[in-house]
Design an enzyme around this catalytic site. Structure first.
Site, short mmCIF file in Angstrom:
data_model
loop_
_atom_site.label_atom_id
_atom_site.label_comp_id
_atom_site.label_asym_id
_atom_site.label_seq_id
_atom_site.Cartn_x
_atom_site.Cartn_y
_atom_site.Cartn_z
CG ASP A 259 -1.70 1.26 1.40
OD1 ASP A 259 -2.61 1.48 0.59
OD2 ASP A 259 -1.40 2.04 2.33
CB ALA A 260 0.25 4.43 0.23
CD GLU A 292 -2.35 3.03 -3.13
OE1 GLU A 292 -3.31 3.79 -3.35
OE2 GLU A 292 -2.07 2.60 -2.00
CG ASP A 311 -4.23 4.88 -8.49
OD1 ASP A 311 -5.22 4.15 -8.34
OD2 ASP A 311 -3.36 5.03 -7.63
CG ASP A 312 -1.66 7.94 -14.22
OD1 ASP A 312 -1.97 8.41 -13.10
OD2 ASP A 312 -0.57 8.17 -14.77
CG HIS A 314 -9.90 4.50 -11.49
ND1 HIS A 314 -9.90 5.74 -10.87
CD2 HIS A 314 -11.13 3.98 -11.27
CE1 HIS A 314 -11.08 5.94 -10.31
NE2 HIS A 314 -11.84 4.89 -10.53
CG HIS A 380 -9.64 -0.27 -1.07
ND1 HIS A 380 -8.62 -0.87 -1.79
CD2 HIS A 380 -9.03 0.68 -0.31
CE1 HIS A 380 -7.47 -0.30 -1.48
NE2 HIS A 380 -7.69 0.65 -0.58
CG ASP A 381 -7.91 3.84 -1.89
OD1 ASP A 381 -8.34 4.02 -0.72
OD2 ASP A 381 -6.72 3.63 -2.14
CB ILE A 383 -16.15 2.32 -4.14
CG1 ILE A 383 -16.07 1.63 -5.50
CG2 ILE A 383 -17.62 2.40 -3.69
CD1 ILE A 383 -16.51 0.18 -5.49
N GLY A 384 -14.79 3.80 -1.89
CA GLY A 384 -14.87 4.20 -0.49
C GLY A 384 -14.41 5.61 -0.21
#
Length: 595
Positions: A259-260, A292, A311-312, A314, A380-381, A383-384
């Site tokens: 993550d991140a 990520e 992410d780009d 998306h 998850h990101d 949407i959430g």
């Protein structure tokens, strides 16, 4: 960073034999440390160089213990393998060999076969409930599940990114053996299992490290979650590398999603972690390492990591599907079609270009294979992190979403679905926690203030409508429920597309490379790839409400088309509104022919 010249101990409680355990704690700020066992037993630990305290004692699996710091503060083991009573309670000694694996011959799946289904174990009902859902995912065409973080967190409801005990699977979901049984069952069905791990910060409740190991963190560098972890310290590096190896070797996870990692100010640590994993895992096993990384550091994808969440891709698709351009979507407001074309042909949209803040972002990625990028329409990101957790099927025209789904599942990039996508779930996926007191209030207000940059929530009164993360109702509202008719239609749509992927694409993906993509009109493009067997894949996509001129690829066969059309004299030289056309030329046409 060179290895320490002084022995670095394995963190936590290591069972040496059925009756004896070695305890090790890195506590450089402590004068003395003892192990506190049940029935009032207190065992002093022996100081070792560089801040370590170590003890071997008669202590079998199942024993409960804490560490006492200077006789004043009792804390759980930061490397606890299991907790009894949440993050503030005692830790348990665990026998990692106790579970009897049923599918010991499982060696994983090659990365190019990945079709990933991300899920939240708590929302699905725990390890056993996820296990019961596996056959339906296999029938759908999924080849891997990805579990959101499992590290023990405070309370019983949390996304998992507030974990404070990275070695202990969340007890409210089941026991460590229940988790192993889930992974074992998945392997028996041919499913790989990935785990999302958080190595960039600890949650705010239940982390005692600052009290006795302040050098675990940096005074000069901060992340959005507080002081940065100091990966310059060898014991800190070993803490997280050992954690990765535990999940992969003891629990037999098939891969990790980190993550991140842009919040880890030491790429050298990431390279070392990947090297250590590759060295420790037997050569015959397939183990996947994904990132990520907002920094789009393409260089890491040639240093032991298989892929990065794109992410780009998306963000460009989201703008095209919804028209939303608030906050980070502003980076894709002006040229989303061009940016999507760059993603399909080169990986990242941002490869050093300036973002909305005028900052350079990303590294060149066109030399990487399509499989180095995980593409998704939702996760998850995405949407959430919406105020009300709306799903894409509530925001986009249905036919446009179907066309985008076909692109997701039939492009050579690795597709990722989020739980509920395949049944057109109407329930939101909200941000939820179970904090108490002042922390609960801080999280509630922090969540609402996050949306000040969105036009719909510029007014503070509007932000009060955002659901309270700590309310049990917020968690329960996030459980996806399938509505029979729409669920069946959507599920069949996903299943049919994945059948095509398994039949036509997956066998040809090793060695695939992008040939380029061209913009046909706003919202429409044509992209091509040379697949590993020499064949040519072409995807023509139109997410606009207008017909767009686009002749089919000469001599290629039609693998998929939406909406389907009659072709009495060949495919028409245009794309209808909200459509996609996928063609495959098995005759290995020259690279320059299309697109």
């Amino acid at each position: 960073m060179p290895p320490s010249t002084v022995q670095t101990w394995t963190h936590g409680a290591l069972l040496l034999d059925p009756a004896r355990t070695r305890f090790a704690l890195w506590a450089p700020d402590a004068g003395s440390v003892s192990v506190e066992l049940d029935h009032g037993r207190s065992l002093p630990m022996q100081p070792r160089p560089e801040g370590w305290f170590v003890l071997e004692a008669d202590c079998p699996a199942g024993s409960r213990y804490r560490f006492s710091i200077d006789g004043q503060l009792q804390v759980p083991d930061p490397a606890s393998r299991s907790q009894d009573g949440d993050v503030h309670g005692p830790s348990r000694v665990v026998d990692p060999a106790a579970y009897q694996w049923q599918h010991q011959q499982w060696r994983g799946r090659p990365w190019h076969e990945a079709v990933i289904y991300e899920l939240h174990v708590g929302v699905m009902g725990g390890y056993l409930a996820v296990r019961q859902a596996l056959p339906a995912l296999v029938e759908l065409g999924v080849t891997a599940i990805e579990l959101m973080p499992l590290a023990e967190f405070p309370g019983e409801r949390n996304w998992g990114y507030d974990g404070v005990l990275p070695y202990a699977p969340e007890a409210s979901y089941g026991t460590p053996e229940d988790l192993k049984a889930l992974i074992d069952a998945a392997h028996g069905l041919g499913l790989a299992v990935l785990l999302d791990v958080v190595y960039n910060h600890f949650g705010p409740d239940g982390n005692y490290l600052q009290r006795y190991a302040a050098p675990f963190f940096r005074d000069d560098l901060h992340t959005p979650w507080g002081a940065a972890i100091d990966f310059r310290q060898r014991p800190v590096r070993e803490f997280f590398i050992d954690n990765a190896l535990m999940w992969l070797l003891e629990y037999r996870f098939d891969g990790l999603r980190l993550d991140a990692v842009h919040a880890i100010d030491d790429p050298d640590f990431l390279v070392e972690l990947a090297q250590r994993v590759r060295q420790a895992v037997p050569a015959e096993r397939h183990v996947w390492l994904n990132l990520e990384n907002e920094f789009n550091q393409a260089s890491l994808l040639q240093q032991g990591f298989d892929a990065q969440w794109n992410d780009d891709g998306h963000n460009a698709l989201h703008v095209l599907l919804t028209g939303e351009t608030d906050a980070y979507y502003a980076d894709f407001a002006d040229r989303p079609t061009e940016q999507l074309a760059r993603c399909l042909s080169q990986g990242f949209a941002f490869q050093g270009q300036a973002n909305r803040h005028g900052e350079s972002r990303g590294e060149p990625s066109g030399h990487l294979p399509p499989s180095a990028f995980v593409l998704f329409l939702q996760n998850h990101d995405q949407i959430g992190n919406r105020a009300f957790g709306e799903r894409l099927n509530q925001l986009a025209p249905p036919q446009a979403l179907q066309a985008a789904t076909a692109l997701l599942l039939l492009s050579p990039m690795i597709p990722l679905l989020f739980m509920g996508d395949e049944v057109a779930a109407q329930e939101p996926f909200l941000f939820f926690t179970s904090h108490q007191g002042e922390l609960a209030e801080a999280v509630r207000e922090g969540r609402r203030n996050e949306f000040a940059a969105f036009s719909a929530f510029a007014d503070a009164g509007q932000r009060q409508r955002i659901p309270d993360p700590n309310a049990p109702s917020t968690f329960h509202a996030s459980r996806p429920q399938a509505l029979a008719q729409q669920a069946a239609v959507t599920r069949e749509w996903y299943r049919s597309l994945l059948q095509i992927r398994h039949r036509e694409l997956i066998p040809r993906l090793p060695g695939a490379r992008a040939l380029g993509a061209r913009v046909l009109a706003e919202g429409a493009l044509s992209a091509g790839w040379r697949l590993g067997d020499g064949s040519l894949l072409c995807i023509d996509l139109n997410l606009s409400p207008h017909r767009v001129e686009c002749a089919p690829l000469s001599g290629a066969r039609l693998c998929f088309e939406h909406p389907a059309q009659a072709h009495p004299t060949g495919a028409p030289p245009f794309l209808p509104a909200f459509s996609v056309r996928v063609q495959l030329d098995d005759k290995t046409a020259p690279d320059g022919e299309r697109p």
